[in-house]
Write a protein that holds these residues in place. Sequence first.
Motif, mmCIF file in Angstrom:
data_model
loop_
_atom_site.group_PDB
_atom_site.id
_atom_site.type_symbol
_atom_site.label_atom_id
_atom_site.label_comp_id
_atom_site.label_asym_id
_atom_site.label_seq_id
_atom_site.Cartn_x
_atom_site.Cartn_y
_atom_site.Cartn_z
ATOM 1 N N VAL A 88 40.520 43.206 43.261
ATOM 2 C CA VAL A 88 39.469 43.167 44.279
ATOM 3 C C VAL A 88 39.937 43.859 45.559
ATOM 4 O O VAL A 88 39.190 44.634 46.172
ATOM 5 C CB VAL A 88 39.024 41.714 44.556
ATOM 6 C CG1 VAL A 88 38.157 41.625 45.795
ATOM 7 C CG2 VAL A 88 38.301 41.154 43.350
ATOM 8 N N THR A 89 41.164 43.627 45.964
ATOM 9 C CA THR A 89 41.701 44.275 47.160
ATOM 10 C C THR A 89 41.728 45.783 46.988
ATOM 11 O O THR A 89 41.342 46.535 47.880
ATOM 12 C CB THR A 89 43.121 43.754 47.466
ATOM 13 O OG1 THR A 89 43.077 42.343 47.594
ATOM 14 C CG2 THR A 89 43.669 44.372 48.726
ATOM 15 N N TRP A 90 42.159 46.247 45.817
ATOM 16 C CA TRP A 90 42.208 47.678 45.537
ATOM 17 C C TRP A 90 40.805 48.280 45.580
ATOM 18 O O TRP A 90 40.601 49.356 46.150
ATOM 19 C CB TRP A 90 42.859 47.907 44.172
ATOM 20 C CG TRP A 90 42.924 49.344 43.777
ATOM 21 C CD1 TRP A 90 43.762 50.297 44.275
ATOM 22 C CD2 TRP A 90 42.104 49.992 42.800
ATOM 23 N NE1 TRP A 90 43.511 51.490 43.664
ATOM 24 C CE2 TRP A 90 42.503 51.342 42.749
ATOM 25 C CE3 TRP A 90 41.089 49.551 41.966
ATOM 26 C CZ2 TRP A 90 41.910 52.247 41.890
ATOM 27 C CZ3 TRP A 90 40.511 50.467 41.105
ATOM 28 C CH2 TRP A 90 40.908 51.782 41.077
ATOM 29 N N LEU A 91 39.835 47.585 44.992
ATOM 30 C CA LEU A 91 38.460 48.087 45.013
ATOM 31 C C LEU A 91 37.897 48.140 46.436
ATOM 32 O O LEU A 91 37.190 49.090 46.792
ATOM 33 C CB LEU A 91 37.566 47.219 44.132
ATOM 34 C CG LEU A 91 37.729 47.394 42.634
ATOM 35 C CD1 LEU A 91 36.926 46.340 41.876
ATOM 36 C CD2 LEU A 91 37.331 48.792 42.204
ATOM 37 N N MET A 92 38.203 47.134 47.231
ATOM 38 C CA MET A 92 37.702 47.100 48.607
ATOM 39 C C MET A 92 38.333 48.223 49.443
ATOM 40 O O MET A 92 37.660 48.841 50.272
ATOM 41 C CB MET A 92 37.964 45.748 49.244
ATOM 42 C CG MET A 92 37.094 44.656 48.667
ATOM 43 S SD MET A 92 37.458 43.039 49.326
ATOM 44 C CE MET A 92 36.863 43.220 50.993
ATOM 45 N N GLU A 93 39.608 48.479 49.236
ATOM 46 C CA GLU A 93 40.269 49.552 49.977
ATOM 47 C C GLU A 93 39.728 50.919 49.578
ATOM 48 O O GLU A 93 39.691 51.834 50.378
ATOM 49 C CB GLU A 93 41.780 49.498 49.766
ATOM 50 C CG GLU A 93 42.438 48.339 50.471
ATOM 51 C CD GLU A 93 43.915 48.212 50.154
ATOM 52 O OE1 GLU A 93 44.407 48.950 49.278
ATOM 53 O OE2 GLU A 93 44.576 47.376 50.792
ATOM 54 N N ARG A 94 39.322 51.044 48.322
ATOM 55 C CA ARG A 94 38.742 52.291 47.825
ATOM 56 C C ARG A 94 37.306 52.468 48.284
ATOM 57 O O ARG A 94 36.765 53.560 48.204
ATOM 58 C CB ARG A 94 38.757 52.282 46.299
ATOM 59 C CG ARG A 94 39.692 53.270 45.701
ATOM 60 C CD ARG A 94 39.651 53.230 44.183
ATOM 61 N NE ARG A 94 38.636 54.150 43.686
ATOM 62 C CZ ARG A 94 37.687 53.833 42.826
ATOM 63 N NH1 ARG A 94 37.599 52.648 42.350
ATOM 64 N NH2 ARG A 94 36.832 54.742 42.421
ATOM 65 N N GLY A 95 36.665 51.389 48.700
ATOM 66 C CA GLY A 95 35.285 51.445 49.115
ATOM 67 C C GLY A 95 34.334 51.269 47.951
ATOM 68 O O GLY A 95 33.163 51.604 48.044
ATOM 69 N N GLY A 96 34.817 50.690 46.836
ATOM 70 C CA GLY A 96 34.002 50.532 45.646
ATOM 71 C C GLY A 96 33.141 49.283 45.642
ATOM 72 O O GLY A 96 32.194 49.174 44.884
#
Length: 70
Positions: free
Chosen positions: A61-69
């Motif tokens: 979830v953190t990775w997706l949020m940082e990517r803007g997904g």
Amino acid sequence: MLDTHTFETWITPLMVGGLILFMGFIIWDLAKKSKAGRFGTLMLFLVLGAGIAGYLFKVVVTWLMERGGV
């Protein structure tokens, strides 16, 4: 020469992955020593492994949020 940021970028996932594998071994060893049987072993992995699954979910979830997904 290897700088600190590059070292941390590579070593953190490796060490966390190793820790997760070691925790899996600890759960398996606990089930074996306590003679938990199939159902008990399954329950140990589900319950104690839920913390690991929660951590992995947080990372995704953190990775997706940082990517803007998200």
